[in-house]
Design an enzyme around this catalytic site. Structure first.
Site, PDB file in Angstrom:
ATOM      1  N   SER A 118       0.827  -1.210   0.000  1.00 20.72           N
ATOM      2  CA  SER A 118       0.000   0.000   0.000  1.00 20.72           C
ATOM      3  C   SER A 118       0.854   1.248   0.000  1.00 20.72           C
ATOM      4  O   SER A 118       0.398   2.296  -0.440  1.00 20.72           O
ATOM      5  CB  SER A 118      -0.876   0.055   1.253  1.00 20.72           C
ATOM      6  OG  SER A 118      -1.679  -1.065   1.339  1.00 20.72           O
ATOM      7  N   HIS A 139      -2.577  -3.860  -6.635  1.00 20.11           N
ATOM      8  CA  HIS A 139      -3.071  -3.360  -5.355  1.00 20.11           C
ATOM      9  C   HIS A 139      -4.556  -3.643  -5.236  1.00 20.11           C
ATOM     10  O   HIS A 139      -5.379  -3.017  -5.903  1.00 20.11           O
ATOM     11  CB  HIS A 139      -2.778  -1.850  -5.246  1.00 20.11           C
ATOM     12  CG  HIS A 139      -3.115  -1.286  -3.902  1.00 20.11           C
ATOM     13  ND1 HIS A 139      -4.051  -0.303  -3.725  1.00 20.11           N
ATOM     14  CD2 HIS A 139      -2.651  -1.604  -2.664  1.00 20.11           C
ATOM     15  CE1 HIS A 139      -4.126  -0.023  -2.426  1.00 20.11           C
ATOM     16  NE2 HIS A 139      -3.296  -0.798  -1.761  1.00 20.11           N
ATOM     17  N   GLU A 151      -5.683  -2.085  -8.636  1.00 29.37           N
ATOM     18  CA  GLU A 151      -4.842  -1.128  -9.341  1.00 29.37           C
ATOM     19  C   GLU A 151      -3.625  -1.871  -9.890  1.00 29.37           C
ATOM     20  O   GLU A 151      -2.938  -2.568  -9.137  1.00 29.37           O
ATOM     21  CB  GLU A 151      -4.410  -0.007  -8.383  1.00 29.37           C
ATOM     22  CG  GLU A 151      -5.586   0.878  -7.993  1.00 29.37           C
ATOM     23  CD  GLU A 151      -5.287   1.864  -6.877  1.00 29.37           C
ATOM     24  OE1 GLU A 151      -5.696   3.024  -6.988  1.00 29.37           O
ATOM     25  OE2 GLU A 151      -4.658   1.470  -5.870  1.00 29.37           O
ATOM     26  N   ASN A 189      -6.245   5.751  -3.146  1.00 31.74           N
ATOM     27  CA  ASN A 189      -5.910   6.258  -1.809  1.00 31.74           C
ATOM     28  C   ASN A 189      -5.392   7.684  -1.849  1.00 31.74           C
ATOM     29  O   ASN A 189      -5.454   8.399  -0.861  1.00 31.74           O
ATOM     30  CB  ASN A 189      -4.906   5.340  -1.110  1.00 31.74           C
ATOM     31  CG  ASN A 189      -5.604   4.108  -0.550  1.00 31.74           C
ATOM     32  OD1 ASN A 189      -6.823   4.137  -0.337  1.00 31.74           O
ATOM     33  ND2 ASN A 189      -4.863   3.039  -0.340  1.00 31.74           N
TER      34      ASN A 189
HETATM   35  N1  LIG Z   1      -5.499  -4.725   4.947  1.00 31.39           N
HETATM   36  C1  LIG Z   1      -5.824  -3.931   3.945  1.00 31.39           C
HETATM   37  O1  LIG Z   1      -6.914  -3.330   3.904  1.00 31.39           O
HETATM   38  C2  LIG Z   1      -4.882  -3.782   2.791  1.00 31.39           C
HETATM   39  C3  LIG Z   1      -5.364  -3.251   1.563  1.00 31.39           C
HETATM   40  C4  LIG Z   1      -4.492  -3.188   0.473  1.00 31.39           C
HETATM   41  C5  LIG Z   1      -3.179  -3.614   0.612  1.00 31.39           C
HETATM   42  N2  LIG Z   1      -2.734  -4.093   1.812  1.00 31.39           N
HETATM   43  C6  LIG Z   1      -1.350  -4.563   1.874  1.00 31.39           C
HETATM   44  O2  LIG Z   1      -1.369  -5.980   1.843  1.00 31.39           O
HETATM   45  C7  LIG Z   1      -0.257  -6.513   2.550  1.00 31.39           C
HETATM   46  C8  LIG Z   1      -0.734  -7.523   3.584  1.00 31.39           C
HETATM   47  O3  LIG Z   1      -1.632  -6.893   4.476  1.00 31.39           O
HETATM   48  P1  LIG Z   1      -2.548  -7.733   5.455  1.00 31.39           P
HETATM   49  O4  LIG Z   1      -3.514  -6.773   6.034  1.00 31.39           O
HETATM   50  O5  LIG Z   1      -3.038  -8.947   4.769  1.00 31.39           O
HETATM   51  O6  LIG Z   1      -1.485  -8.175   6.567  1.00 31.39           O
HETATM   52  P2  LIG Z   1      -1.560  -9.394   7.614  1.00 31.39           P
HETATM   53  O7  LIG Z   1      -0.691  -9.005   8.743  1.00 31.39           O
HETATM   54  O8  LIG Z   1      -2.984  -9.768   7.868  1.00 31.39           O
HETATM   55  O9  LIG Z   1      -0.902 -10.615   6.832  1.00 31.39           O
HETATM   56  C9  LIG Z   1       0.435 -10.704   6.475  1.00 31.39           C
HETATM   57  C10 LIG Z   1       0.802 -12.174   6.375  1.00 31.39           C
HETATM   58  O10 LIG Z   1       2.083 -12.296   5.803  1.00 31.39           O
HETATM   59  C11 LIG Z   1       2.772 -13.315   6.462  1.00 31.39           C
HETATM   60  N3  LIG Z   1       4.215 -13.118   6.286  1.00 31.39           N
HETATM   61  C12 LIG Z   1       4.988 -12.177   6.851  1.00 31.39           C
HETATM   62  N4  LIG Z   1       6.259 -12.301   6.409  1.00 31.39           N
HETATM   63  C13 LIG Z   1       6.274 -13.347   5.570  1.00 31.39           C
HETATM   64  C14 LIG Z   1       7.288 -13.980   4.821  1.00 31.39           C
HETATM   65  N5  LIG Z   1       8.536 -13.546   4.843  1.00 31.39           N
HETATM   66  N6  LIG Z   1       6.956 -15.028   4.045  1.00 31.39           N
HETATM   67  C15 LIG Z   1       5.678 -15.495   4.020  1.00 31.39           C
HETATM   68  N7  LIG Z   1       4.692 -14.931   4.720  1.00 31.39           N
HETATM   69  C16 LIG Z   1       4.972 -13.868   5.484  1.00 31.39           C
HETATM   70  C17 LIG Z   1       2.324 -13.197   7.898  1.00 31.39           C
HETATM   71  O11 LIG Z   1       2.577 -14.376   8.643  1.00 31.39           O
HETATM   72  C18 LIG Z   1       0.855 -12.880   7.733  1.00 31.39           C
HETATM   73  O12 LIG Z   1       0.086 -14.062   7.695  1.00 31.39           O
HETATM   74  C19 LIG Z   1       0.459  -5.308   3.115  1.00 31.39           C
HETATM   75  O13 LIG Z   1       1.474  -4.952   2.230  1.00 31.39           O
HETATM   76  C20 LIG Z   1      -0.614  -4.233   3.138  1.00 31.39           C
HETATM   77  O14 LIG Z   1      -0.084  -2.942   3.081  1.00 31.39           O
HETATM   78  C21 LIG Z   1      -3.576  -4.192   2.877  1.00 31.39           C
END
Ligand SMILES: NC(=O)c1ccc[n+]([C@@H]2O[C@H](COP(=O)([O-])OP(=O)(O)OC[C@H]3O[C@@H](n4cnc5c(N)ncnc54)[C@H](O)[C@@H]3O)[C@@H](O)[C@H]2O)c1
Length: 671
Positions: A118, A139, A151, A189
């Site tokens: 993000s 995205h 995106e 965003n």
């Molecule tokens: N939550 C949202 O609304 C949203 C929206 C768009 C984009 N994002 C982006 O998506 C990404 C994930 O967000 P999220 O909310 O799902 O986070 P989250 O914390 O729910 O999940 C992240 C996952 O990645 C795993 N992980 C961490 N390091 C790892 C590695 N080295 N190898 C394999 N797995 C690994 C973790 O164990 C966890 O299960 C981020 O970059 C975030 O900015 C989030």
């Protein structure tokens, strides 16, 4: 393209992305750090699918099949089989860079590597990958199995072919892609976060309290939740983090309001209770719009996104009824410019050029709803209204006409393809347009729109260059009629074809009553038009309504091959279709409206029963027009079809049928 995709990170986003991929038929490798985290991700997919079953979105067996296509694992080697991997790990640059380095070594050199980041530059991840030309941002928005927007973010190093592959893949996944430059906040965003931030500033400046801002925003933006409630639901710290990132990149206007930071420090949610003060709504609305308009216009000035994509992002991603540019048109660009001028002045900024110029020239923003490209002598015209299933409206017809003419006259073009973006080919004509004009009593507008549609279809029909309909997804009503004016129709198994008109009080008025019988014979045309029966691509092929059915990945090649073939002969009919043809050719509408003739068996009994649910006047007119097609030249039949238009749109049945589309099955009175 083979059918295995990968996701790294099985958290909130990763598990949802994997679920969406699997629900569209892909096999998915879902990787996380350890067995427990993998299991948690897989369990959360199971839970979402179970909710889907409860809400009857999926059948239990479908949910099982989706789940079975997802393989949760800690073994990165399994990603070797994938065509595209989406990284969705923690928002930590070092962790993400490690993931990209590792993906470079386990994946094939041509596997698309995408990040769901993000806030980081996609280029900072591409820089650590081998073959950075296949790295890009995808995205997604929460919840990624439900929110259709994605995106697509190329870096300066990404190959055009990788962008195209990623784009098509998103369309196959049922997503609505928009393109963004690799800039903080991408497209959506970049204006959505300042929208949240401005709500806090209104509070901070003492302009309005929280309940007033909430109520004013719900009313003006047509949204279910105002900015404060949204922050409560999605996380106030996330809003603070996003505003901080934008502020660092683009300056103080984007930086978080101090009151936002203070709220995060308390650890409390925003208190929403209280009586809104309606006297302040206009002032609140003006400030909130000003922010959105200023950023939207800046995005286009800076070539981060297009006018169309900025608006699609708002409609699809944020579920606003209208995007920023359409809203400026409605408000009047001059007033929009004034609001932005007042806001910008306070921050030492200026009105973005695109808004300034449109206001100076007193011009509304124009939307490009048809894309045209010429490649290797083939012009492809793509209707691009993905969130309206590419429905035909006045602008689409005007732009298609102009672009078709250009392709026809271009000596370098030897064939023309007509296509739709995303999951639909063309799902009919805009119903709202008809309802609005019936209510206004403006039949002339309906007639002139239909006449323009006829002219377009005539031009397609009469074109000396081969014209092929590239049909993926829904082709309903006007969409199917447009396809019938093409020389050939090449479909994917996901194509679905129908004439729903008599079920909404009208008859197919864009040549359907004339071209359908010419293509499949009057008996089957009556079956289709009287019953609204939806045909799969295979069934449509079996009766000669489409010429070829090929998997999506072979579609573009098959379309080019179809150009070389002449018009196809009608195929011999199966027992079922021969029986339907004979039955509908034999029985007049009035007989069918009295009830199915006794003694008929399936599928005839069912088909004839469906006729009784349709609008009688529309059925009778359709019958006359189809019968006429046997004895008159095409042009005379088409003229006759147009001639009855005002008559049919003036009926009570049309008014009822068109206004209940998608709500309930109307019960027609025959008036
Ligand atoms: N939550 C949202 O609304 C949203 C929206 C768009 C984009 N994002 C982006 O998506 C990404 C994930 O967000 P999220 O909310 O799902 O986070 P989250 O914390 O729910 O999940 C992240 C996952 O990645 C795993 N992980 C961490 N390091 C790892 C590695 N080295 N190898 C394999 N797995 C690994 C973790 O164990 C966890 O299960 C981020 O970059 C975030 O900015 C989030």
């Amino acid at each position: 393209m083979a059918d295995v995709l990968g996701v790294v990170g099985a958290g909130n986003m990763g598990s949802g992305i994997a679920q969406k991929m699997a629900s569209e038929g892909f096999n998915v490798v879902l990787v996380d750090l350890d067995d427990e985290k993998v299991a948690r991700g897989v369990a959360s997919i199971r839970k979402t699918l179970a909710e889907g079953v409860e809400r009857r979105i999926f059948k239990p067996a479908d949910a099982e099949a989706i789940q079975a296509r997802i393989r949760g694992t800690t073994d990165w080697e399994r990603l070797h089989a994938t065509d595209c991997v989406v990284e969705a790990v923690f928002e930590d640059l070092r962790v993400k860079q490690e993931v990209f380095a590792r993906l470079s070594s386990v994946c094939r050199p041509d596997t698309l590597l995408a990040t769901n980041t993000s806030s980081f530059a996609v280029g900072d991840l591409a820089s650590v990958a081998k073959n950075p030309e296949r790295v890009l941002g995808l995205h997604y928005f929460y919840h990624p199995a439900k929110n259709r927007l994605v995106e697509v973010v190329p870096t300066t190093l990404t190959d055009a072919s990788a962008v195209k592959r990623a784009w098509l893949l998103q369309e196959r996944m049922g997503k609505t892609p928009i393109q963004s430059a690799d800039q903080p906040g991408f497209v959506v965003n970049r204006y959505f976060v300042p929208w949240l931030n401005e709500a806090v500033r209104l509070l901070e400046d003492g302009v309005a309290d929280i309940p007033t801002v909430e109520a004013a925003c719900k009313k003006t933006f047509g949204v279910g939740m105002g900015p404060f409630e949204l922050m409560n639901v999605t996380g106030i710290p996330i809003a603070l983090h996003a505003a901080t990132t934008l502020g660092e990149a683009f300056g103080p206007f984007y930086a978080p309001a101090p009151r936002l930071r203070a709220q995060v420090a308390t650890g409390n949610l925003w208190p929403l209770d209280g009586e809104p003060d309606a006297a302040l709504f206009d002032e609140v609305a003006d400030r909130m719009w000003a922010v959105v308009f200023m950023v939207a216009a800046a995005l286009v000035d800076q070539e981060v996104g297009s006018v169309e994509d900025v608006d699609i992002g708002a409609r699809v991603g944020l579920r606003w009824p209208r995007g920023p540019f359409e809203s400026m048109n409605r408000m009047g660009v001059e007033k929009a410019r004034e609001l932005v001028r007042m806001l910008a002045g306070g921050w030492g900024m200026v009105v973005p050029a695109i808004l300034r110029d449109h206001a100076n020239e007193n011009r509304s923003f124009a939307f490009r709803l048809v894309r045209s490209k010429v490649e290797s002598g083939i012009a492809t015209l793509t209707v691009d209204r993905p969130d309206a299933m590419n429905a035909l409206n006045e602008t689409v017809v005007t732009q298609l006409t102009r672009q078709f003419r250009a392709a026809e006259e271009d000596p370098d073009v030897r064939g023309i393809v007509i296509a739709g973006t995303g999951k639909a080919f063309i799902a009919g004509a805009d119903i709202r347009f008809f309802v609005d004009n019936i209510e206004r009593g403006d039949m002339e507008r309906i007639v002139s729109f239909t006449r323009a549609g006829h002219d377009l279809l005539h031009m397609i029909d009469a074109c000396e260059k081969p014209v092929v309909a590239r049909m993926h997804g829904l082709a309903l009503g006007g969409g199917l009629e447009l396809a019938l004016a093409c020389d050939r129709i090449v479909a994917t198994p996901k194509a679905a074809l129908a004439f729903p008109e008599t079920g909404i009080g009208i008859y197919p008025g864009l040549g359907g009553t004339q071209r359908a019988p010419r293509r499949v014979g009057p008996g089957l045309a009556k079956w289709l038009i009287y019953t609204g029966q939806m045909l799969s691509a295979e069934e449509a092929k079996a009766i000669g309504l489409v010429d070829a059915v090929v998997p999506f990945e072979e579609l573009d090649t098959a379309v080019v091959e179809a150009m070389r073939a002449g018009k196809a002969d009608r195929p011999p009919l199966s027992g079922k279709h021969a029986a339907l043809e004979a039955f509908f050719a034999r029985h007049p509408v009035d007989e069918l409206l009295e009830g199915a003739p006794p003694g008929e068996e399936e599928p005839i009994a069912k088909a004839s029963a469906r006729v009784k649910q349709k609008a009688p006047i529309a059925l009778r007119l359709a019958e006359r027009l189809i019968d006429l097609s046997e004895s008159t030249p095409l042009e005379d039949g088409l003229a006759e079809e147009l001639r009855h238009l005002v008559e049919i749109f003036s009926t009570e049945d049309a008014k009822l049928g068109l206004s209940t589309v998608g709500k309930r099955a109307p019960s027609f009175a025959g008036r």
